[in-house]
Scaffold this motif. Structure first.
Motif, mmCIF file in Angstrom:
data_model
loop_
_atom_site.group_PDB
_atom_site.id
_atom_site.type_symbol
_atom_site.label_atom_id
_atom_site.label_comp_id
_atom_site.label_asym_id
_atom_site.label_seq_id
_atom_site.Cartn_x
_atom_site.Cartn_y
_atom_site.Cartn_z
ATOM 1 N N ARG A 1 22.312 71.103 63.635
ATOM 2 C CA ARG A 1 23.179 71.026 64.814
ATOM 3 C C ARG A 1 22.888 72.172 65.770
ATOM 4 O O ARG A 1 22.793 71.968 66.985
ATOM 5 C CB ARG A 1 24.648 71.035 64.385
ATOM 6 C CG ARG A 1 25.632 71.050 65.554
ATOM 7 C CD ARG A 1 27.034 70.745 65.087
ATOM 8 N NE ARG A 1 27.521 71.695 64.098
ATOM 9 C CZ ARG A 1 28.090 72.864 64.413
ATOM 10 N NH1 ARG A 1 28.210 73.220 65.685
ATOM 11 N NH2 ARG A 1 28.526 73.667 63.461
ATOM 12 N N TYR A 2 22.738 73.366 65.243
ATOM 13 C CA TYR A 2 22.417 74.515 66.099
ATOM 14 C C TYR A 2 21.097 74.299 66.831
ATOM 15 O O TYR A 2 20.972 74.574 68.027
ATOM 16 C CB TYR A 2 22.323 75.782 65.260
ATOM 17 C CG TYR A 2 23.640 76.389 64.830
ATOM 18 C CD1 TYR A 2 24.852 75.956 65.351
ATOM 19 C CD2 TYR A 2 23.674 77.408 63.879
ATOM 20 C CE1 TYR A 2 26.054 76.527 64.952
ATOM 21 C CE2 TYR A 2 24.869 77.997 63.478
ATOM 22 C CZ TYR A 2 26.050 77.541 64.017
ATOM 23 O OH TYR A 2 27.230 78.114 63.628
ATOM 24 N N GLU B 1 19.471 71.480 67.483
ATOM 25 C CA GLU B 1 19.377 70.284 68.319
ATOM 26 C C GLU B 1 20.332 70.298 69.500
ATOM 27 O O GLU B 1 20.223 69.446 70.397
ATOM 28 C CB GLU B 1 19.633 69.043 67.457
ATOM 29 C CG GLU B 1 18.545 68.824 66.402
ATOM 30 C CD GLU B 1 18.923 67.787 65.358
ATOM 31 O OE1 GLU B 1 20.032 67.177 65.497
ATOM 32 O OE2 GLU B 1 18.148 67.595 64.395
ATOM 33 N N THR B 2 21.265 71.248 69.535
ATOM 34 C CA THR B 2 22.206 71.352 70.653
ATOM 35 C C THR B 2 21.580 72.195 71.757
ATOM 36 O O THR B 2 21.070 73.283 71.498
ATOM 37 C CB THR B 2 23.525 71.999 70.197
ATOM 38 O OG1 THR B 2 24.096 71.214 69.148
ATOM 39 C CG2 THR B 2 24.507 72.088 71.356
ATOM 40 N N ASP B 3 21.599 71.681 72.984
ATOM 41 C CA ASP B 3 21.004 72.404 74.106
ATOM 42 C C ASP B 3 21.602 73.794 74.242
ATOM 43 O O ASP B 3 22.777 74.025 73.922
ATOM 44 C CB ASP B 3 21.205 71.629 75.407
ATOM 45 C CG ASP B 3 20.353 70.368 75.478
ATOM 46 O OD1 ASP B 3 19.389 70.278 74.695
ATOM 47 O OD2 ASP B 3 20.672 69.483 76.293
#
Length: 446
Positions: free
Chosen positions: A113-114, A116-118
């Protein structure tokens, strides 16, 4: 869902200035690749780690290192500046693992998540940190930071210092100071000398690195992973025989294999240079690495001569790998306009090993050991990622893995086919084994 603990921090140094050359070089690569190049991962924690320990670790990192407190500012022409704050607060994510949850899986999900999050360069701090806890006890730490914080050598310093809780002043010239020095007469002289070296090579080397792909794919950009114990043992044997570190041996192997794959000579590639041999940069935690330019004439010569040429060419390339990236980009565009509109330098080599770079200290591997590794099924290759976001045309990373050589290859399949990329990596193994066993490839004399 995670709850958050807000962690306040305060450190020395603040201000606004141009990006340093190392920051700017990486920023331009990030723009080309459409990625904020997250680095870090998830790690299990010792049993005696408390949540307070994790909080204080995050506070330590944010307070001690100016790049952790750096965000970007953009002017009307979209040119970035570094903005260093003296204080602030950052969120620590805390995820509670239930009885049926695997903490390692939760940590890995947080890592993804870290990554892949912009990332917002203007408003967000460049570190994302979270912890998985079970019954109140931390089990795993997840730390992902933007590559603009530091390069691999700086990350090693950061890990060592944070583990020991070093309290003495940070070492080295910080990025704000670097930006000022780079505008000074000494910095201008360094930049001009580097650009003169680059221009001499740019006007004489072949204009293209690759003959072209016969198997372009969609998604276009692929990443693969190659592991070879035989390559590891062979480079160690060659290094022991030559009385040197194994790193230049591996670079020479790369150069010879690249020549065999492309048929182009001299082989021209861009080695990543950490620049930490320069005054005030040895132990600095920030991005100072840049990609140099190395030209190797390795056609039709014994490996011993290719190795000697690699050492000489690499030293010259390292000396001239500290420059203003925009000035270099303008120079390359100018030469390309004169020589070849498709002039390219998209061939990179990065030996990013830290702990395993020096290699073995015991007896040199024997020919029998090399042959056994070669025939024992210890060489593997797999494709790991296929994506539309671009990589460079060919980028080879040597990874920090004990007792083997692991290579991560990134490439554009419209320039290097998947088959050629795999054959090239297996060709590196072949070159090294031939040299270690003193074999002579067909068509080449001793």
């Amino acid at each position: 869902m995670a709850e958050q603990i807000m962690v306040a921090f305060e450190g020395e140094g603040a201000g606004v200035d141009d990006l340093s050359w190392g920051q700017l070089d990486l920023w331009m690569a990030m723009r080309r690749q459409n990625s904020w190049l997250p680095m870090g991962g998830a790690t299990p924690l010792p049993d005696d780690t408390s949540l307070a320990d994790v909080v204080e670790n995050l506070r330590y990192l944010m307070s001690r290192y100016q790049p952790m407190r750096t965000r970007l500012r953009f002017d009307a022409d979209d040119r970035p500046s570094q903005v260093v704050s003296s204080s602030g607060e950052i969120a620590l994510d805390v995820v509670e693992a239930g009885d049926d949850d695997d903490p390692a899986e939760l940590a890995d999900a947080m890592r993804r998540r870290y990554e892949e999050t912009d990332y917002d360069y203007v408003t967000q701090w460049p570190m994302r940190m979270g912890v998985v806890v079970r019954s109140g006890r931390p089990t795993h730490l997840v730390a992902i930071m933007c590559h603009l914080v530091t390069d691999g050598s700086g990350a090693a310093v950061m890990i060592a210092e944070s583990g020991a809780r070093v309290a003495t002043p940070v070492k080295g010239m910080q990025p704000l100071e670097q930006a000022r020095w780079q505008r000074s007469p000494a910095g201008v002289r360094q930049n001009e000398a580097a650009l003169r070296y680059w221009e001499r090579l740019l006007r004489t080397i072949p204009s293209r690195r690759f003959a072209g792909s016969d198997d372009p794919r969609q998604p276009r950009h692929w990443r693969g992973e190659f592991r070879s114990q035989a390559l590891h043992l062979a480079t160690q044997a060659i290094a022991a025989r030559a009385g040197m570190d194994a790193s230049p041996v591996l670079m020479a192997v790369y150069g010879v294999a690249l020549h065999r794959m492309t048929g182009i000579n001299p082989v021209v590639f861009r080695p990543t240079v950490n620049n930490r041999f320069r005054p005030a940069l040895a132990d600095v935690v920030c991005t100072v690495a840049e990609s140099g330019l190395c030209a190797l004439d390795v056609a039709g010569v014994p490996f011993s001569e290719a190795l000697a040429r690699t050492q000489r060419a690499a030293m010259t390339a390292y000396k001239h790998a500290y420059f203003h990236p925009v000035h270099l980009q303008d120079l390359i565009a100018s030469v390309a306009a004169e020589r070849d509109p498709d002039f390219d330098l998209g061939c990179f080599y990065n030996d990013r090993r830290i702990t395993t770079r020096a290699g073995a200290t015991g007896p040199a591997p024997t020919p029998d050991q090399i042959r056994e590794a070669l025939s024992g099924g210890n060489t593997t290759f797999r494709w790991t990622i296929r994506q539309d976001d671009p990589f460079e045309r060919l980028f080879v990373h040597i990874d920090d893995v004990p007792d083997t050589i692991q290579i991560t290859v990134f490439m554009d399949t419209h320039f290097v086919s998947p088959g050629d990329a795999e054959a090239f990596l297996r060709g590196m193994e072949e070159v090294a084994v031939e040299a270690a066993l003193d074999l002579v490839p067909q068509g080449q004399t001793r």
